[in-house]
Design a protein around this motif. Structure first.
Motif, PDB file in Angstrom:
ATOM      1  N   THR B 161       0.540   4.683   0.810  1.00  0.00           N
ATOM      2  CA  THR B 161       1.439   5.084  -0.271  1.00  0.00           C
ATOM      3  C   THR B 161       1.710   3.893  -1.193  1.00  0.00           C
ATOM      4  OG1 THR B 161       2.507   6.673   1.185  1.00  0.00           O
ATOM      5  CG2 THR B 161       3.688   6.091  -0.818  1.00  0.00           C
ATOM      6  N   VAL B 162       1.443   4.100  -2.478  1.00  0.00           N
ATOM      7  CA  VAL B 162       1.699   3.078  -3.494  1.00  0.00           C
ATOM      8  C   VAL B 162       2.915   3.519  -4.299  1.00  0.00           C
ATOM      9  CG1 VAL B 162       0.788   1.951  -5.569  1.00  0.00           C
ATOM     10  CG2 VAL B 162      -0.758   2.497  -3.659  1.00  0.00           C
ATOM     11  N   LEU B 163       3.934   2.669  -4.366  1.00  0.00           N
ATOM     12  CA  LEU B 163       5.128   2.996  -5.146  1.00  0.00           C
ATOM     13  C   LEU B 163       5.115   2.176  -6.435  1.00  0.00           C
ATOM     14  CD1 LEU B 163       7.927   4.378  -5.431  1.00  0.00           C
ATOM     15  CD2 LEU B 163       8.891   2.410  -4.238  1.00  0.00           C
ATOM     16  N   VAL B 164       5.155   2.897  -7.565  1.00  0.00           N
ATOM     17  CA  VAL B 164       5.089   2.231  -8.872  1.00  0.00           C
ATOM     18  C   VAL B 164       6.499   1.993  -9.396  1.00  0.00           C
ATOM     19  CG1 VAL B 164       4.114   2.337 -11.195  1.00  0.00           C
ATOM     20  CG2 VAL B 164       2.941   3.485  -9.304  1.00  0.00           C
ATOM     21  N   ASN B 165       6.829   0.723  -9.620  1.00  0.00           N
ATOM     22  CA  ASN B 165       8.141   0.339 -10.149  1.00  0.00           C
ATOM     23  C   ASN B 165       7.967  -0.263 -11.534  1.00  0.00           C
ATOM     24  OD1 ASN B 165       9.851   0.332  -7.409  1.00  0.00           O
ATOM     25  ND2 ASN B 165       7.878  -0.625  -7.006  1.00  0.00           N
ATOM     26  N   ASN B 166       9.058  -0.299 -12.297  1.00  0.00           N
ATOM     27  CA  ASN B 166       9.038  -0.937 -13.615  1.00  0.00           C
ATOM     28  C   ASN B 166      10.174  -1.924 -13.731  1.00  0.00           C
ATOM     29  OD1 ASN B 166       8.374   2.247 -15.184  1.00  0.00           O
ATOM     30  ND2 ASN B 166       6.933   0.697 -14.513  1.00  0.00           N
ATOM     31  N   PRO B 167       9.972  -2.999 -14.509  1.00  0.00           N
ATOM     32  CA  PRO B 167      11.083  -3.906 -14.777  1.00  0.00           C
ATOM     33  C   PRO B 167      12.201  -3.209 -15.559  1.00  0.00           C
ATOM     34  CG  PRO B 167       9.076  -4.612 -15.966  1.00  0.00           C
ATOM     35  CD  PRO B 167       8.707  -3.428 -15.131  1.00  0.00           C
ATOM     36  N   ASP B 185       3.692   1.424   1.158  1.00  0.00           N
ATOM     37  CA  ASP B 185       2.806   0.487   1.842  1.00  0.00           C
ATOM     38  C   ASP B 185       2.375  -0.612   0.876  1.00  0.00           C
ATOM     39  OD1 ASP B 185       2.699   2.065   4.271  1.00  0.00           O
ATOM     40  OD2 ASP B 185       1.536   3.494   3.097  1.00  0.00           O
ATOM     41  N   VAL B 186       2.382  -0.278  -0.398  1.00  0.00           N
ATOM     42  CA  VAL B 186       2.092  -1.256  -1.448  1.00  0.00           C
ATOM     43  C   VAL B 186       3.123  -1.034  -2.556  1.00  0.00           C
ATOM     44  CG1 VAL B 186       0.420  -2.053  -3.169  1.00  0.00           C
ATOM     45  CG2 VAL B 186      -0.393  -1.185  -0.957  1.00  0.00           C
ATOM     46  N   LEU B 187       3.753  -2.121  -3.017  1.00  0.00           N
ATOM     47  CA  LEU B 187       4.708  -2.026  -4.119  1.00  0.00           C
ATOM     48  C   LEU B 187       4.047  -2.553  -5.380  1.00  0.00           C
ATOM     49  CD1 LEU B 187       7.824  -3.402  -2.228  1.00  0.00           C
ATOM     50  CD2 LEU B 187       7.669  -1.140  -3.280  1.00  0.00           C
TER      51      LEU B 187
END
Lengths: 136, 311
Positions: B161-167, B185-187
């Protein structure tokens, strides 16, 4: 006992060619969404190959093309040809945009079952789709 | 459409598209197709891509797929967008961000509507993922509906699972809350060319420092997916996670856990259907009325319903 069918009409709305005027395509996509369809919207500047490939991968029941540049007699036959090349031969085709009345016959011969021009009531388009779509 | 499964197994993309429709619509043929092809699934590396609306999931998915193609991997992509809760219609727009892949024969993109499922996915998502896997892609990327804090279903569908974050989207207390961050599992810190990207990276690092020592530490990857930046690192991080599952002997357990979840939720749906099918409308109306009038509590009413089936 089987599960209830959840079949929805799937529609591809696409704009072939280089004109960027996508208001009409978006209005039609939105009207079909509000009528309960699942609408795949691919945006502007699509080549005939891209449209046909999207229709294949998404297994749509309906393809609607929008064009305002005047290149419909150039581009639409190529879309139809690319669809045939991929054996996508069971979709309902319609189009809309700035299309002279004189061109209607040629478009019908190509397989477009309706041509919608500016001022069309979106309810008419929805009715057309629900009356004619062959849901696979 | 004779021998559609044969055509599917022979690599016919139109057959794949049609099989997905049948399975997505939960038709009897669809069930039959799935039974035949299911043994071939389970070989791809399935990767879930989740994050809030506008975080850049579709663009990232497209950029990731493009980089995988440069590494000569084939890629199936499933993009889920929400259905209207009122009209049940949907606008599926994930393809717009994946135009560069439109004509690549090593890529197949399919859009799915959420159709009322909770958790940022679609009711038939697991079956459709298995179908795309069975077709033989090396990677299957699954992009969720824009997810908030609590849409964690994706972790039960994919391997990584890749979680996409933004500043600029919240302070470190937001990140400390339970829920979606726990399944990553990956940020990814996407839009890393925007101000605040390094602050977000250090906030995420600070947060990971608080995790128990024996927990695997997810990698943090900075990306600018509109320019394809960071995709190499992202693929490495995704591959590292799979290697970790394999070398620690966790892959089988991971699969069994997801399978258990799937089987139980399907069984739950079947039981609910049976209850509804064997309860006359008047009986249900009467029960519901009594709950509405506060003559009966909802638990007792539900038990009464369940007893009709189990005897």
């Amino acid at each position: 006992m089987t599960a209830p069918a959840r079949t929805k009409i799937r529609v591809l709305i696409a704009k072939p060619g280089l004109d960027g005027h996508d208001r009409g395509a978006k209005v039609v996509a939105r009207a079909l969404r509000d009528a309960g369809c699942e609408v795949i919207y691919t945006g502007i500047r699509q080549t005939p190959e891209m449209i046909a490939e999207a229709a294949l991968q998404e297994d749509v029941d309906v393809v609607g093309l929008s064009i305002l540049s005047g290149a419909h007699l150039e581009l639409f036959p190529r879309v139809v040809e690319e669809l045939k090349k991929r054996d996508v031969d069971d979709v309902l085709l319609f189009c809309g945009g700035i299309i002279p009345d004189d061109d209607t016959k040629q478009l019908e011969d190509l397989g477009f079952q309706a041509v919608f021009r500016p001022g069309t009531d979106t309810r008419e388009i929805v009715q057309f789709v629900y009356d004619n779509a062959r849901v696979s | 459409m004779e021998n559609i499964v044969e055509r599917f197994l022979g690599g016919d993309r139109r057959a794949l598209a049609r099989v997905i429709s049948r399975i997505e619509n939960e038709t009897p043929e669809g069930r039959e197709y799935l039974r035949e092809i299911y043994p071939r699934s389970g070989r791809a590396h399935t990767v879930g891509i989740t994050g809030s609306a506008g975080a850049g999931k579709s663009t990232l998915t497209g950029a990731l797929a493009a980089e995988l193609r440069r590494r000569e991997k084939t890629v199936g992509i499933i993009g889920v967008d929400p259905s209207s809760p009122f009209t049940h219609g949907a606008i599926l727009g994930d393809r717009i961000r994946m135009q560069d892949l439109a004509l690549d024969p090593g890529v197949f993109v399919r859009s799915m509507a959420g159709r009322g499922a909770l958790g940022g996915l679609a009711p038939a998502i697991n079956d459709v993922v298995a179908t795309v896997e069975a077709f033989g892609f090396d990677y299957v990327l699954v992009e969720t509906v824009g997810a908030g804090q609590d849409e964690v279903e994706i972790a039960g569908t994919t391997m990584t699972t890749v979680l996409v974050n933004n500043p600029g989207t919240g302070d470190d207390i937001q990140a400390m809350k339970a829920g979606i961050l726990e399944i990553a599992d990956v940020l990814v810190v996407n839009k890393a060319d925007h101000p605040g990207a390094d602050t977000l990276v250090s906030q995420l690092q600070g947060l990971l420092n608080l995790s128990p020592k024996d927990m695997r530490r997810p990698a943090i990857v900075k990306t600018v997916s509109t320019r394809g930046e960071g995709m190499d690192e992202l693929i490495d991080a995704v591959a590292d996670h799979r290697n970790y599952l394999e070398t620690e002997g966790l892959l089988e357990g991971h699969r069994a856990k997801n399978a258990r979840h799937q089987v139980l939720s399907i069984a739950r749906a079947i039981l609910l259907q049976r209850i509804q099918a064997s309860t006359p409308d008047e009986q249900l109306d009467e029960l519901v009325r009594r709950v509405g009038q506060r003559e009966l509590d909802p638990h007792s009413a539900a038990e009464e319903l369940a007893n009709i089936v189990s005897g």
